[in-house]
Scaffold this motif. Sequence first.
Motif: not given
Length: 358
Positions: A92-98, A109-112, A119-131
Amino acid sequence: MGGSGGGEKKVEVVESKEWYLAAYAPEGVPTSDHLKLRTVTLSLAVDSIPDGHVAVQLLWTSTEPYLRTIMTGVEEGGLYFPQIPLNKVITTFGVGRVIVSKDGKFSEGEIVVNPFFPVAEYSVVASHFLRKTDPTAGIPLPEYLSSLGLPGFSAWVGIEVLGKPKPGSNVFISACAGAVGMIAGQLAKLKGCRVIGSTGSDNKVKLSKEKFGYDDAFNYNKETDFDAALSKYCPNGIDIYLDNVGGKMLEAVLNHVNKGAHIPVCGMISQYNKTWTEREGVRNLLNIVGKEVKIEGFLVGTYMNRMGEFMKEMEGYIKEKKISSEHKIYNGIESFLEGFASIFSTSNVGKVIIQVAA
């Protein structure tokens, strides 16, 4: 490339809690029989992260009503997304720290923001959806999940793009103190409309008028004759109805629409927990012929080409304090199920958000 950087030794393995779908819920609000929490071991070593991906620590995560429609295990009856495979982590929609980056456009350290964060404390995700968020904008991070997130974008598409409001238009919004409704009402007021809402408690009626600027609102648990309520609160008819609930409220609205009215349909939350054969029908659809009413369902994904325009406009409104939000915040990833279930009751106000980490 971000990588682990410097000479400081980085933590390369973490224990991460995550929510997954253990069983489908054809009807009713999902419970701990359906959504479960588990702990997994995740490598954050730079060599284990694919190119074009980043490792992220989740800070805030969102509860969205549409998630209910992809947990039924039944792909019929108007459910508009494919079902989640069992044992798969909810996204789902989330805000995270790289934490670690294998994409040169993102740094540690960037906030994306990501519409598809697990919905996980840590994850590895593809970057193309990040803003990236703008740390200099002074916008609180929860706003990226409400006014600047899916609810805000849904409200903007429904009101500004499909509703096409004019100064003096009569606008009615159901679930007016909810995540979408609170933003939609304010957008309509900014366009010079008269705005009326319905919601589930006296407290939320008060909030809608005092904080969100509604001209008036009513408690549908007290005004149970919706047809009479709309005669009372919308004496000049309805030009735009942003539908969030469907069912009996939509039927009542169709008795009060003006000629050429627009009805953007954002969702029908009153119907989500029922199998399609048990959902409430609308008996007066013939009204859309004589009044030449346009009813249009929409998914925000279709309007992603307008996201930049929306973000610029909404950020301006927030900085100018022309838009305000109400958040119900739950603490800890363990509270995701409780927060998600609350959006199907009248207990929550505004946008329900879970703070996972500081």
